[in-house]
Design an enzyme around this catalytic site. Sequence first.
Site, mmCIF file in Angstrom:
data_model
loop_
_atom_site.group_PDB
_atom_site.id
_atom_site.type_symbol
_atom_site.label_atom_id
_atom_site.label_comp_id
_atom_site.label_asym_id
_atom_site.label_seq_id
_atom_site.Cartn_x
_atom_site.Cartn_y
_atom_site.Cartn_z
ATOM 1 N N ASN A 84 49.790 38.355 56.933
ATOM 2 C CA ASN A 84 49.494 39.748 56.592
ATOM 3 C C ASN A 84 49.869 40.745 57.692
ATOM 4 O OD1 ASN A 84 48.710 38.952 54.094
ATOM 5 N ND2 ASN A 84 46.505 39.100 54.473
ATOM 6 N N CYS A 116 47.999 38.079 44.356
ATOM 7 C CA CYS A 116 46.906 37.269 43.798
ATOM 8 C C CYS A 116 46.056 38.090 42.839
ATOM 9 C CB CYS A 116 46.026 36.751 44.936
ATOM 10 S SG CYS A 116 46.836 35.499 45.937
ATOM 11 N N ARG A 161 43.454 45.706 41.002
ATOM 12 C CA ARG A 161 43.736 46.050 42.408
ATOM 13 C C ARG A 161 44.482 47.384 42.442
ATOM 14 N NH1 ARG A 161 45.916 40.737 45.497
ATOM 15 N NH2 ARG A 161 45.351 41.888 47.351
ATOM 16 N N ASP A 175 39.338 36.704 52.650
ATOM 17 C CA ASP A 175 40.352 35.643 52.551
ATOM 18 C C ASP A 175 39.839 34.282 53.032
ATOM 19 O OD1 ASP A 175 42.108 37.378 51.439
ATOM 20 O OD2 ASP A 175 43.497 37.474 53.127
ATOM 21 N N ARG A 192 52.858 30.162 49.257
ATOM 22 C CA ARG A 192 53.117 31.580 49.556
ATOM 23 C C ARG A 192 52.650 31.913 50.970
ATOM 24 N NH1 ARG A 192 50.000 35.349 46.140
ATOM 25 N NH2 ARG A 192 50.639 36.507 47.957
HETATM 26 C C1 UD1 Z 1 45.051 42.866 51.840
HETATM 27 C C2 UD1 Z 1 45.597 41.464 52.002
HETATM 28 C C3 UD1 Z 1 44.678 40.454 51.312
HETATM 29 C C4 UD1 Z 1 43.243 40.618 51.770
HETATM 30 C C5 UD1 Z 1 42.806 42.071 51.693
HETATM 31 C C6 UD1 Z 1 41.444 42.312 52.331
HETATM 32 C C7 UD1 Z 1 47.990 41.694 52.153
HETATM 33 C C8 UD1 Z 1 49.295 41.542 51.510
HETATM 34 N N1 UD1 Z 1 46.905 41.399 51.420
HETATM 35 O O1 UD1 Z 1 45.045 43.153 50.441
HETATM 36 O O2 UD1 Z 1 45.127 39.143 51.655
HETATM 37 O O3 UD1 Z 1 42.412 39.848 50.912
HETATM 38 O O4 UD1 Z 1 43.748 42.913 52.380
HETATM 39 O O5 UD1 Z 1 41.435 41.896 53.658
HETATM 40 O O6 UD1 Z 1 47.891 42.041 53.325
HETATM 41 N N2 UD1 Z 1 41.318 49.341 46.856
HETATM 42 C C9 UD1 Z 1 41.243 50.434 46.021
HETATM 43 N N3 UD1 Z 1 42.266 51.337 46.072
HETATM 44 C C10 UD1 Z 1 43.333 51.212 46.901
HETATM 45 C C11 UD1 Z 1 43.394 50.094 47.747
HETATM 46 C C12 UD1 Z 1 42.366 49.166 47.708
HETATM 47 O O7 UD1 Z 1 40.291 50.594 45.245
HETATM 48 O O8 UD1 Z 1 44.216 52.064 46.878
HETATM 49 C C13 UD1 Z 1 40.228 48.345 46.848
HETATM 50 C C14 UD1 Z 1 40.705 46.956 46.444
HETATM 51 O O9 UD1 Z 1 40.755 46.811 45.037
HETATM 52 C C15 UD1 Z 1 39.674 46.082 47.097
HETATM 53 C C16 UD1 Z 1 39.371 46.840 48.416
HETATM 54 O O10 UD1 Z 1 39.778 48.174 48.181
HETATM 55 O O11 UD1 Z 1 38.509 46.032 46.298
HETATM 56 C C17 UD1 Z 1 40.078 46.324 49.634
HETATM 57 O O12 UD1 Z 1 41.468 46.194 49.353
HETATM 58 P P1 UD1 Z 1 42.588 46.216 50.476
HETATM 59 O O13 UD1 Z 1 41.956 46.131 51.825
HETATM 60 O O14 UD1 Z 1 43.490 47.348 50.198
HETATM 61 O O15 UD1 Z 1 43.341 44.854 50.197
HETATM 62 P P2 UD1 Z 1 44.876 44.643 49.937
HETATM 63 O O16 UD1 Z 1 45.677 45.543 50.841
HETATM 64 O O17 UD1 Z 1 45.160 44.645 48.480
#
Ligand code: UD1
Length: 422
Positions: A23, A117, A122, A306, A398
């Site tokens: 990541n 995933c 998301r 994670d 992956r």
């Molecule tokens: C990234 C990681 C993933 C990890 C996660 C949390 C990558 C490619 N993936 O995912 O492995 O599980 O961080 O550490 O690096 N959310 C919103 N709106 C947004 C963005 C996020 O509502 O615009 C919510 C998501 O649905 C989730 C929470 O915020 O409930 C945290 O998500 P986020 O930290 O953004 O995770 P990812 O970037 O998707």
Amino acid sequence: MEKIVIRGGKPLKGEIEISGMKNAALPIIFGCLLVKDSCIIENLPDIDDVRVALTILKDMGATVNKLSENVFMIDATAARSGSSSVELVRKIRASYYLLGAEIGRYGKAHVGVPGGCDFGIRPIDQHIKGFEALGCKVRMDGGYVELAAPNGLHGSSIFFDLVSVGATMNVMLAAVCTPGLTVIENAAREPHIVDLANFLNTCGGQISGAGTDTIKVKGVDTLHGCTYAIIPDMIEAGTYMMAAAATKGELKITNVIPRHLESITAKLCEMGVDVTEGDDYVVVKSGKRMTRVNVKTQPYPGFPTDMQPQMAVLMCLADGISQLNESVFDNRFRYTEELMRMGALIKVNGKVAMIEGIPALRPARVRAVDLRAGAAMVIAGLATRGTTEIDNIHLIERGYDDLVGKLRACGADIERVEERNI
Ligand code: UD1
């Protein structure tokens, strides 16, 4: 069809070297799009998501050369805007970083909606909120996200509604070459946020505060090439720490930053597992049955989401009833059905799982429902006497560099098998 076959019940013993962090590697690879020069990226993990990200950049016109094991040269000078393959973009979640990188480089972006995933819905609304604050107009149409900046981009202040790793890094990518000062508040604090900031700063960016909840990005005109080494993967390390605990083994896990593992180490110690920290290694040793524990996932420095499925396996084997609370994602317990095939006693109610520990799981044919859930099935198989078969292992590949090889070297009876359809 490939599967992993494990004849479990043997304690893991030996040493495992941790690879570069998935990541961190992915945003840094896409960050190379901002640099009209060559970047040498070291310690890249040999995993499918990295291969997809490098292919996306290559398809866009970047030069990508493997210099040696885990070291790649990326020169995106010739990359064309809006030219990423929608099929490849759909394969990985991290392709959303193309949005920030394309805006920063070309002042516009055209990228397919990212995959990744399945943990429920998301959204990327916080990414979009950040881009809009910088002056972007956003359109979502026909499976694409399109960003334009008719009046140019400018630095701005953004207060995220929630802590998002992806949104924080995407705005950093978009802002690093945007004129003026961008202030990101309620920013995520994960080690990979710091790694991306360090990479961009090594290229001449001016980012401060990464690792705290307020990040300041002073826009610069251009970025130059650099040589940069990715930090070790704390989730890969945590996975092997839990594998050692589940199999009542002893593993020395090297090339880690122990500070990044503190939330995991603390929970293992609470369960009665011995963890010793060195400068760049941890030793995990367990001989007796673990005790129950409660865990709630949180953004860093809290317990990582994670590591939630891997922790569930330990709870299945611990003495007593444990509570596992998933507070980051809406639907990250789908894998519990697979563990229940192995005899686990789990009750899920919304974002909370109650897990009653049993002395041993029983072998079964199970599947990886996502990347980390797949790693959890591997840990369950290693800890269980008899033969466990895991399907859908492309999801594990992956994100884990040579998982089978690393475990075999520590005494695991594990193999990757190609299965022909009859
Ligand atoms: C990234 C990681 C993933 C990890 C996660 C949390 C990558 C490619 N993936 O995912 O492995 O599980 O961080 O550490 O690096 N959310 C919103 N709106 C947004 C963005 C996020 O509502 O615009 C919510 C998501 O649905 C989730 C929470 O915020 O409930 C945290 O998500 P986020 O930290 O953004 O995770 P990812 O970037 O998707």
